[in-house]
Design a protein around this motif. Structure first.
Motif, PDB file in Angstrom:
ATOM      1  N   PHE A   1      17.403 -95.007 -10.377  1.00  0.00           N
ATOM      2  CA  PHE A   1      16.989 -95.630  -9.344  1.00  0.00           C
ATOM      3  C   PHE A   1      18.176 -95.902  -8.354  1.00  0.00           C
ATOM      4  CE2 PHE A   1      14.757 -99.472  -7.715  1.00  0.00           C
ATOM      5  CZ  PHE A   1      14.325 -99.237  -7.401  1.00  0.00           C
ATOM      6  N   TYR A   2      17.069 -95.285  -7.479  1.00  0.00           N
ATOM      7  CA  TYR A   2      18.188 -95.161  -6.565  1.00  0.00           C
ATOM      8  C   TYR A   2      17.743 -95.203  -4.784  1.00  0.00           C
ATOM      9  CZ  TYR A   2      15.396 -90.460  -5.585  1.00  0.00           C
ATOM     10  OH  TYR A   2      14.278 -89.557  -5.636  1.00  0.00           O
ATOM     11  N   SER A   3      19.078 -95.215  -3.544  1.00  0.00           N
ATOM     12  CA  SER A   3      18.487 -95.124  -2.414  1.00  0.00           C
ATOM     13  C   SER A   3      18.632 -93.611  -1.908  1.00  0.00           C
ATOM     14  CB  SER A   3      19.931 -96.498  -1.586  1.00  0.00           C
ATOM     15  OG  SER A   3      20.689 -96.324  -1.851  1.00  0.00           O
ATOM     16  N   THR A   4      17.908 -94.287  -0.373  1.00  0.00           N
ATOM     17  CA  THR A   4      18.348 -92.888  -0.272  1.00  0.00           C
ATOM     18  C   THR A   4      18.067 -94.033   2.274  1.00  0.00           C
ATOM     19  OG1 THR A   4      17.062 -91.181  -1.360  1.00  0.00           O
ATOM     20  CG2 THR A   4      16.669 -91.292   1.303  1.00  0.00           C
TER      21      THR A   4
ATOM     22  N   SER B   1      17.657 -96.836 -17.102  1.00  0.00           N
ATOM     23  CA  SER B   1      17.506 -97.505 -18.111  1.00  0.00           C
ATOM     24  C   SER B   1      18.239 -99.017 -17.158  1.00  0.00           C
ATOM     25  CB  SER B   1      19.031 -97.639 -19.191  1.00  0.00           C
ATOM     26  OG  SER B   1      19.871 -97.385 -18.430  1.00  0.00           O
ATOM     27  N   VAL B   2      17.736 -99.020 -16.633  1.00  0.00           N
ATOM     28  CA  VAL B   2      17.816-100.693 -16.058  1.00  0.00           C
ATOM     29  C   VAL B   2      16.484-101.040 -15.940  1.00  0.00           C
ATOM     30  CG1 VAL B   2      18.997-101.830 -14.154  1.00  0.00           C
ATOM     31  CG2 VAL B   2      20.359-100.150 -15.037  1.00  0.00           C
ATOM     32  N   GLU B   3      16.577-102.401 -15.476  1.00  0.00           N
ATOM     33  CA  GLU B   3      14.911-102.642 -15.364  1.00  0.00           C
ATOM     34  C   GLU B   3      14.597-102.408 -13.646  1.00  0.00           C
ATOM     35  OE1 GLU B   3      11.711-105.030 -13.900  1.00  0.00           O
ATOM     36  OE2 GLU B   3      14.138-106.376 -14.304  1.00  0.00           O
ATOM     37  N   ASN B   4      13.213-101.970 -13.497  1.00  0.00           N
ATOM     38  CA  ASN B   4      13.581-101.508 -12.226  1.00  0.00           C
ATOM     39  C   ASN B   4      13.055-102.831 -10.698  1.00  0.00           C
ATOM     40  OD1 ASN B   4      12.117 -99.463 -12.545  1.00  0.00           O
ATOM     41  ND2 ASN B   4      10.139 -99.203 -12.281  1.00  0.00           N
ATOM     42  N   ARG B   5      13.622-103.867 -11.454  1.00  0.00           N
ATOM     43  CA  ARG B   5      13.804-105.028 -10.640  1.00  0.00           C
ATOM     44  C   ARG B   5      15.711-105.675 -10.516  1.00  0.00           C
ATOM     45  NH1 ARG B   5       9.053-110.082 -11.157  1.00  0.00           N
ATOM     46  NH2 ARG B   5       7.367-108.490 -10.428  1.00  0.00           N
TER      47      ARG B   5
END
Length: 242
Positions: free
Chosen positions: A153-156, A171-175
């Motif tokens: 999950f990442y920033s752009t 593996s880290v939960e989305n929220r």
């Protein structure tokens, strides 16, 4: 690294922009030779024009992530050309100048604002309503996109601020991942911290800790506008699941 802003326009092209800029700004800004500039403060951006784009409404719907109304999307579809404002400077201190040029374009027939470096999009009305001086979190979220893929999950878009992007394992939960990335990027945008290899970050004293390592932007390396030349922080949980 240029910041590229896509602005659908209600005018036909550059020949109409020249007198509009002069009239709408009272001569404080000029458009000439593909350059939009502030007469008083001497900053400028290069302008490129494209024809009507049938995919503009789709791009703005995706970039707005549900925030742009159906009425505004329909207005975007009426554009006659697309102006690409190309800003050569990165960094938080430069953004006020870029925003001033964006606002001039909106005053001259702009129908929306989309940052090509992140994909984040706004209707003209929503953009005008923003007050970044009082809301730095909105400043961040108005320029930077959060994205998920199979591995991370990442920033752009943090290169707009002259800063690295960030990523956490899938593996880290989305929220939790979204909150963590937002807090981390907001912290580096506002406080300009210096992270050393192995430093840790947490959103609060009782929240999980993440080990920080800085890498090249391996996620967007092949994406011309999205690739961050300042790199990317990887935040890894200290206690990974077995």
């Amino acid at each position: 690294m240029d910041t590229i802003v896509c602005i659908p326009m209600s005018i036909k092209g550059p020949e109409e922009l020249l007198p509009l800029v002069m009239n709408e700004t009272g001569g404080k800004y000029l458009y000439a030779g593909s350059i939009l500039m502030s007469v008083e403060h001497k900053f400028s951006a290069h302008c490129e024009f494209g024809e009507h784009d049938d995919q503009i409404s789709v791009a703005f719907q995706l970039g707005g992530q549900g925030s742009i109304s159906g009425e505004d999307i329909a207005t975007l579809d009426t554009h006659q050309c697309v102006l690409y404002l190309i800003w050569p400077n990165a960094g938080l201190n430069e953004l006020d100048r870029l925003h001033a040029l964006i606002n001039v374009c909106l005053d001259c027939g702009g129908l929306g604002v989309k940052f090509e470096n992140s994909g984040v999009a706004h209707s003209a009305a929503d953009w005008r309503a923003k007050n970044f001086a009082e809301d730095t979190l909105d400043l961040l979220q108005s320029h930077v996109m959060l994205v998920g893929c199979e591995t991370h999950f990442y920033s752009t878009g943090m290169h707009i601020f002259g800063l690295p992007d960030a990523a956490v394992p899938a593996s880290v939960e989305n929220r939790e991942a979204a909150f963590l990335l937002t807090e981390f990027n907001h912290y580096q945008m506002c406080e300009s911290p210096v992270f050393e290899e192995g430093h840790t970050f947490s959103t609060s004293a009782d929240a999980p800790y993440y080990r920080i390592s800085r890498k090249d932007d391996w996620i967007n390396a092949d994406e011309e506008c999205f690739a961050n030349p300042f790199g990317r922080y990887l935040l890894e949980p200290l206690d990974l699941p077995a």
